[in-house]
Design a protein around this motif. Structure first.
Motif, PDB file in Angstrom:
ATOM      1  N   LYS A  52      -6.347  12.234  -6.346  1.00 47.27           N
ATOM      2  CA  LYS A  52      -7.477  12.143  -5.584  1.00 47.27           C
ATOM      3  C   LYS A  52      -8.346  13.527  -5.730  1.00 47.27           C
ATOM      4  O   LYS A  52      -7.832  14.657  -5.958  1.00 47.27           O
ATOM      5  N   GLN A  96       2.442  11.376  -2.137  1.00 47.53           N
ATOM      6  CA  GLN A  96       3.097  10.189  -1.743  1.00 47.53           C
ATOM      7  C   GLN A  96       2.962   9.047  -2.521  1.00 47.53           C
ATOM      8  O   GLN A  96       3.834   8.215  -2.608  1.00 47.53           O
ATOM      9  N   VAL A  97       1.763   8.751  -3.091  1.00 49.62           N
ATOM     10  CA  VAL A  97       1.705   7.359  -3.794  1.00 49.62           C
ATOM     11  C   VAL A  97       2.443   7.605  -5.040  1.00 49.62           C
ATOM     12  O   VAL A  97       3.012   6.521  -5.522  1.00 49.62           O
ATOM     13  N   ASP A 146       0.822  -1.116   0.016  1.00 50.00           N
ATOM     14  CA  ASP A 146      -0.241  -0.106   0.010  1.00 50.00           C
ATOM     15  C   ASP A 146       0.889   1.068  -0.152  1.00 50.00           C
ATOM     16  O   ASP A 146       1.681   1.448   1.205  1.00 50.00           O
ATOM     17  N   SER A 173       0.330   4.240   0.091  1.00 48.39           N
ATOM     18  CA  SER A 173      -0.009   5.365   0.963  1.00 48.39           C
ATOM     19  C   SER A 173       0.274   5.258   2.273  1.00 48.39           C
ATOM     20  O   SER A 173       0.015   5.800   3.167  1.00 48.39           O
ATOM     21  N   SER A 174       1.079   4.079   2.671  1.00 53.36           N
ATOM     22  CA  SER A 174       1.487   3.771   3.909  1.00 53.36           C
ATOM     23  C   SER A 174       3.179   3.558   3.710  1.00 53.36           C
ATOM     24  O   SER A 174       3.463   2.405   3.436  1.00 53.36           O
ATOM     25  N   HIS A 190      -2.022  12.843  -0.297  1.00 55.00           N
ATOM     26  CA  HIS A 190      -2.011  11.406  -0.858  1.00 55.00           C
ATOM     27  C   HIS A 190      -1.550  11.336  -2.320  1.00 55.00           C
ATOM     28  O   HIS A 190      -0.650  10.435  -2.263  1.00 55.00           O
ATOM     29  N   SER A 204       6.717   7.342  -1.905  1.00 49.04           N
ATOM     30  CA  SER A 204       6.828   5.977  -1.734  1.00 49.04           C
ATOM     31  C   SER A 204       7.629   5.261  -2.552  1.00 49.04           C
ATOM     32  O   SER A 204       8.364   4.363  -2.386  1.00 49.04           O
ATOM     33  N   LYS A 226      -5.007  13.328   3.203  1.00 49.93           N
ATOM     34  CA  LYS A 226      -3.663  12.927   3.886  1.00 49.93           C
ATOM     35  C   LYS A 226      -3.439  11.404   3.992  1.00 49.93           C
ATOM     36  O   LYS A 226      -4.548  10.888   4.346  1.00 49.93           O
ATOM     37  N   THR A 227      -2.172  11.164   3.858  1.00 54.27           N
ATOM     38  CA  THR A 227      -2.019   9.675   4.203  1.00 54.27           C
ATOM     39  C   THR A 227      -1.635   9.383   5.733  1.00 54.27           C
ATOM     40  O   THR A 227      -1.725  10.402   6.622  1.00 54.27           O
ATOM     41  N   GLU A 228      -1.639   8.486   6.163  1.00 53.49           N
ATOM     42  CA  GLU A 228      -1.274   8.187   7.850  1.00 53.49           C
ATOM     43  C   GLU A 228       0.109   8.676   7.975  1.00 53.49           C
ATOM     44  O   GLU A 228       0.459   8.907   9.086  1.00 53.49           O
TER      45      GLU A 228
END
Length: 322
Positions: free
Chosen positions: A100, A115-116, A66, A68-69, A112, A120, A105-107
């Motif tokens: 999006k 990061q994705v 994932d 987003s994490s 989002h 990441s 926001k991601t964790e």
């Protein structure tokens, strides 16, 4: 799982839908025996989708990822790197992406899309790069990009039809536009790709182990990239814009990624941008500005808590000391 020691190993992110699924089907149809690790969010859905398409001469494995994490990203890389005997990674295809509709926001606290699509992927490359180097020469990192990183391309939104890389607005607190943040994430990815290529080239072309290719699959409105942007926009993309003369099918877009990943014509090519027509092309003028490449490399590493100097990943200790 079949023996993978005599197979080329490919890691493919976002493999269960859209372009990623098309790339998977095209890889499976090749005669070269691959072991393909599908890095996806939904393992069960992916298992159901691929169970009838994997031929006997190919090997496929599904692993949770994932983007987003960052916890999930690091868990994924650890699961790959801890295998015994070690896995040789020949091709890393960073295909997964998102846009999006609203600011989320991601964790990890990042916007989002940024990061994705960007941050990441840096972590994935940072963690897996030593293994890619060990598996070379000829290993490839494929960054699936978009022509939307170029100014003046695509529809205007909030008066903007170009990327605006504003370090004070990376979280969207000043202004958020889905298309703008998607553009920004893809421009940041191109900056990263070119800067990574420069780092890998410090040993010289003859000793290069890993090649970096940035790929533009073209405008493919029927992919799952638009799944987050609202039903009306999805319908417009899928049923109106899909008939536009500049639109391409998922199969066509997937073919560009497959070409960049496996073609012998690109065996010794690196730091290049592949167009939707499988030709070496130019990315945006801005993307070649070396001061911006260095700035966004450092900024991205700082955001992630990663050392900006990756020399220890590329060179062994004796070479660093020399």
């Amino acid at each position: 799982m079949s023996d993978v020691s005599n197979r080329k190993l490919i890691i493919l992110t976002g493999a269960n839908t859209g372009l990623g699924f098309e790339v998977l089907k095209q890889l499976l149809n090749q005669q070269v025996p691959y072991h393909i690790i599908l890095a996806v969010r939904n393992i069960q859905q992916t298992e159901t989708k691929i169970q009838s398409i994997v031929p006997s001469h190919q090997s496929v494995e599904i692993v949770k990822l994932d983007l987003s994490s960052l916890t999930s990203v690091k868990s994924f890389t650890q699961s790959i790197l801890s295998r015994k005997p070690p896995l040789h990674i020949n091709i890393l295809i960073l295909n997964a992406g998102v846009v999006k509709n609203t600011l989320t926001k991601t964790e990890d606290g990042f916007e989002h899309t940024f990061q994705v699509n960007h941050l990441s992927n840096i972590v994935l490359v940072h963690e897996l790069l030593p293994r890619l180097i060990e598996s070379g020469p000829g290993s490839r990192i494929i960054l699936v990009n978009s022509r939307l990183h170029k100014p003046g391309v695509g529809t205007k939104e909030h008066g903007e039809n170009r990327p605006i890389m504003d370090i004070e607005n990376l979280d969207g607190s000043k202004m958020y536009s889905p298309l703008l943040f998607y553009r920004n994430s893809k421009l940041a990815q191109v900056f990263f790709g070119y800067q990574l290529d420069k780092l890998l080239n410090k040993k010289g072309e003859e000793e290069r182990k890993v090649n970096v290719l940035i790929v533009e699959p073209g405008f493919c409105p029927t992919t799952e990239l638009s799944r987050e942007i609202g039903i009306f926009r999805q319908l417009f993309l899928r049923y109106i814009l899909s008939w536009a003369p500049f639109a391409r099918t998922s199969e066509q877009g997937g073919a560009v990624i497959t070409y960049a990943s496996t073609s012998s014509e690109l065996q010794n090519k690196s730091g290049i941008y592949i167009s939707q027509f499988c030709r070496i092309d130019k990315s945006s003028d801005e993307s070649y500005e070396e001061d911006k490449q260095r700035f966004w490399w450092k900024t991205s590493c700082d955001l992630l808590g990663i050392e900006e100097d990756w020399s220890s990943l590329v060179f062994n200790q004796n070479e660093i000391l020399d």
